[in-house]
Design a protein around this motif. Structure first.
Motif, PDB file in Angstrom:
ATOM      1  N   GLY A   1       4.184  -9.469  34.328  1.00 60.15           N
ATOM      2  CA  GLY A   1       4.120 -10.898  34.842  1.00 60.15           C
ATOM      3  C   GLY A   1       2.444 -10.860  35.880  1.00 60.15           C
ATOM      4  O   GLY A   1       1.438 -11.613  36.033  1.00 60.15           O
ATOM      5  N   LEU A   2       2.674  -9.725  36.805  1.00 57.73           N
ATOM      6  CA  LEU A   2       1.514  -9.606  38.095  1.00 57.73           C
ATOM      7  C   LEU A   2      -0.192  -9.174  37.597  1.00 57.73           C
ATOM      8  O   LEU A   2      -0.862  -9.670  37.439  1.00 57.73           O
ATOM      9  N   PHE A   3      -0.063  -8.758  36.430  1.00 56.83           N
ATOM     10  CA  PHE A   3      -1.875  -8.526  35.728  1.00 56.83           C
ATOM     11  C   PHE A   3      -1.980  -9.884  34.603  1.00 56.83           C
ATOM     12  O   PHE A   3      -2.579 -10.517  35.164  1.00 56.83           O
ATOM     13  N   ARG A   4      -0.604 -10.229  34.686  1.00 53.07           N
ATOM     14  CA  ARG A   4      -1.265 -11.846  33.938  1.00 53.07           C
ATOM     15  C   ARG A   4      -1.598 -12.587  35.003  1.00 53.07           C
ATOM     16  O   ARG A   4      -2.277 -13.758  34.626  1.00 53.07           O
ATOM     17  N   VAL A   5      -1.484 -12.995  36.195  1.00 55.79           N
ATOM     18  CA  VAL A   5      -1.639 -14.083  37.303  1.00 55.79           C
ATOM     19  C   VAL A   5      -3.112 -13.369  37.567  1.00 55.79           C
ATOM     20  O   VAL A   5      -3.540 -13.894  38.264  1.00 55.79           O
ATOM     21  N   LEU A   6      -3.399 -12.482  37.487  1.00 51.00           N
ATOM     22  CA  LEU A   6      -4.718 -11.636  38.073  1.00 51.00           C
ATOM     23  C   LEU A   6      -5.997 -11.622  36.720  1.00 51.00           C
ATOM     24  O   LEU A   6      -6.507 -12.629  37.077  1.00 51.00           O
ATOM     25  N   GLU A   7      -5.118 -11.823  35.866  1.00 51.03           N
ATOM     26  CA  GLU A   7      -5.663 -12.615  34.043  1.00 51.03           C
ATOM     27  C   GLU A   7      -6.030 -14.048  34.392  1.00 51.03           C
ATOM     28  O   GLU A   7      -7.024 -14.204  33.242  1.00 51.03           O
ATOM     29  N   THR A   8      -4.996 -15.109  35.275  1.00 52.40           N
ATOM     30  CA  THR A   8      -4.787 -15.969  34.587  1.00 52.40           C
ATOM     31  C   THR A   8      -5.373 -16.810  35.503  1.00 52.40           C
ATOM     32  O   THR A   8      -5.489 -18.220  35.477  1.00 52.40           O
ATOM     33  N   GLY A   9      -4.823 -16.733  36.884  1.00 57.09           N
ATOM     34  CA  GLY A   9      -4.591 -17.427  37.972  1.00 57.09           C
ATOM     35  C   GLY A   9      -3.378 -18.388  38.182  1.00 57.09           C
ATOM     36  O   GLY A   9      -3.673 -19.125  38.935  1.00 57.09           O
ATOM     37  N   ASP A  10      -2.982 -17.759  37.813  1.00 59.05           N
ATOM     38  CA  ASP A  10      -1.313 -18.853  37.954  1.00 59.05           C
ATOM     39  C   ASP A  10      -0.288 -18.773  38.572  1.00 59.05           C
ATOM     40  O   ASP A  10      -0.231 -18.051  38.892  1.00 59.05           O
ATOM     41  N   PRO A  11      -0.655 -19.826  39.397  1.00 56.27           N
ATOM     42  CA  PRO A  11      -0.010 -20.113  40.599  1.00 56.27           C
ATOM     43  C   PRO A  11       1.552 -19.864  40.616  1.00 56.27           C
ATOM     44  O   PRO A  11       2.279 -19.126  41.651  1.00 56.27           O
ATOM     45  N   ALA A  12       2.238 -20.898  40.143  1.00 55.64           N
ATOM     46  CA  ALA A  12       4.142 -20.239  39.495  1.00 55.64           C
ATOM     47  C   ALA A  12       4.446 -19.146  38.636  1.00 55.64           C
ATOM     48  O   ALA A  12       4.790 -18.999  39.205  1.00 55.64           O
ATOM     49  N   LEU A  13       3.789 -18.453  38.297  1.00 55.75           N
ATOM     50  CA  LEU A  13       3.951 -17.173  38.014  1.00 55.75           C
ATOM     51  C   LEU A  13       3.310 -16.278  38.935  1.00 55.75           C
ATOM     52  O   LEU A  13       4.505 -15.530  39.471  1.00 55.75           O
ATOM     53  N   ALA A  14       2.405 -16.329  39.818  1.00 55.75           N
ATOM     54  CA  ALA A  14       2.391 -15.229  40.951  1.00 55.75           C
ATOM     55  C   ALA A  14       3.843 -16.196  42.006  1.00 55.75           C
ATOM     56  O   ALA A  14       4.080 -14.489  42.488  1.00 55.75           O
ATOM     57  N   VAL A  15       4.498 -17.031  41.908  1.00 59.12           N
ATOM     58  CA  VAL A  15       5.482 -17.143  42.953  1.00 59.12           C
ATOM     59  C   VAL A  15       7.017 -16.728  42.759  1.00 59.12           C
ATOM     60  O   VAL A  15       7.534 -15.938  42.935  1.00 59.12           O
ATOM     61  N   GLU A  16       6.477 -16.600  41.079  1.00 61.35           N
ATOM     62  CA  GLU A  16       7.823 -15.967  40.442  1.00 61.35           C
ATOM     63  C   GLU A  16       7.803 -14.448  40.672  1.00 61.35           C
ATOM     64  O   GLU A  16       9.358 -13.794  40.639  1.00 61.35           O
ATOM     65  N   VAL A  17       6.724 -13.759  40.237  1.00 58.02           N
ATOM     66  CA  VAL A  17       6.923 -12.224  40.116  1.00 58.02           C
ATOM     67  C   VAL A  17       6.185 -11.773  41.323  1.00 58.02           C
ATOM     68  O   VAL A  17       6.829 -10.393  41.707  1.00 58.02           O
ATOM     69  N   VAL A  18       6.066 -12.406  42.116  1.00 60.45           N
ATOM     70  CA  VAL A  18       4.933 -11.544  43.789  1.00 60.45           C
ATOM     71  C   VAL A  18       6.547 -11.985  45.242  1.00 60.45           C
ATOM     72  O   VAL A  18       6.443 -13.237  45.321  1.00 60.45           O
ATOM     73  N   GLY A  19       6.421 -11.095  45.631  1.00 61.90           N
ATOM     74  CA  GLY A  19       7.136 -11.469  46.629  1.00 61.90           C
ATOM     75  C   GLY A  19       6.500 -12.578  47.882  1.00 61.90           C
ATOM     76  O   GLY A  19       5.140 -12.044  48.351  1.00 61.90           O
ATOM     77  N   ASP A  20       7.664 -12.450  48.850  1.00 59.21           N
ATOM     78  CA  ASP A  20       6.863 -13.102  49.940  1.00 59.21           C
ATOM     79  C   ASP A  20       5.747 -12.267  51.211  1.00 59.21           C
ATOM     80  O   ASP A  20       5.066 -12.920  52.055  1.00 59.21           O
ATOM     81  N   ASP A  21       6.315 -11.476  51.076  1.00 57.59           N
ATOM     82  CA  ASP A  21       5.940  -9.860  51.941  1.00 57.59           C
ATOM     83  C   ASP A  21       5.242  -8.969  51.087  1.00 57.59           C
ATOM     84  O   ASP A  21       4.536  -7.924  51.618  1.00 57.59           O
ATOM     85  N   PHE A  22       4.326  -9.355  49.932  1.00 57.28           N
ATOM     86  CA  PHE A  22       3.581  -8.584  49.313  1.00 57.28           C
ATOM     87  C   PHE A  22       2.321  -8.274  50.033  1.00 57.28           C
ATOM     88  O   PHE A  22       2.151  -8.743  50.411  1.00 57.28           O
ATOM     89  N   HIS A  23       2.218  -6.600  49.939  1.00 56.77           N
ATOM     90  CA  HIS A  23       1.123  -5.727  50.692  1.00 56.77           C
ATOM     91  C   HIS A  23       0.322  -5.327  49.194  1.00 56.77           C
ATOM     92  O   HIS A  23       0.709  -4.246  48.909  1.00 56.77           O
ATOM     93  N   ASN A  24      -0.962  -5.531  49.635  1.00 58.64           N
ATOM     94  CA  ASN A  24      -2.330  -4.716  48.361  1.00 58.64           C
ATOM     95  C   ASN A  24      -3.129  -3.819  49.572  1.00 58.64           C
ATOM     96  O   ASN A  24      -3.451  -4.168  50.428  1.00 58.64           O
TER      97      ASN A  24
END
Length: 187
Positions: free
Chosen positions: A11-34
């Motif tokens: 899901g995370l890499f799918r977000v990077l490929e597509t820019g899907d904000p709904a999927l980003a909210v579903e798979v990424v925590g609010d405190d995510f750090h890169n």
């Protein structure tokens, strides 16, 4: 029912490929750090889904048909290791940053990129909350003709810097990344 660790990684890499904000909210925590956001526009350092959306916009602005072909996944409920190939065509400026400022802009070459990476994702409460990577950036830069420098690529990069096109490309991708990050904040 939430996603398992493998589904979160895909899901995370799918977000990077597509820019899907709904999927980003579903798979990424609010405190995510890169940890790897140091070479990207400032918005890519934002915590949570916003930073992931900004990172995807940054990469997609340089590489059309961006794909992350997952080759293998291993891990547990707290950490997952993902081996993949980053693939795409270099059709936009690839802008790298250092300390939030333009470091290097590689004008579009039309060349294909295809190289391996290993990503370590940290998981908590059914979401991805951290990211670090081991990337073969030298191979990617070689595929783009930057390292070792191909004469045409080197001259193009110099011309872009001298004429201000590099600075304009950096400003453009910074704006795109910020707009992508704002998709989550406006939800």
């Amino acid at each position: 029912m939430g996603m398992d660790a493998t589904q979160l990684a895909h899901g995370l890499f799918r977000v990077l490929e597509t820019g899907d904000p709904a999927l980003a909210v579903e798979v990424v925590g609010d405190d995510f750090h890169n940890r790897e956001a140091a070479v990207s526009p400032k918005a890519c350092s934002l915590p949570g889904p916003a930073g992931v959306l900004a990172s995807g916009a940054w990469m997609r602005s340089a590489f059309s048909d961006l794909r992350f072909a997952v080759l293998g996944v291993a891990g547990n409920d707290e950490q997952i290791w993902v081996r993949l190939r980053m693939q795409g065509r270099h059709t936009g400026p690839f802008v790298r940053f250092r300390h939030g400022s333009l470091d290097q802009a590689v004008p579009p070459t039309g060349r294909e990129i295809d190289f391996e990476q290993i990503h370590v994702l940290h998981l908590r409460d059914g979401k991805v909350v951290g990211h670090e990577a081991v990337r073969d950036d030298v191979t990617m830069l070689g595929q783009l003709g930057v390292f070792p420098p191909a004469p045409a690529t080197g001259l193009n990069m110099l011309a872009w810097r001298v004429t201000g096109r590099s600075a304009r490309a950096a400003a453009d991708v910074t704006e795109r990344a910020a707009e992508a990050a704002a998709q989550v904040r406006s939800r």
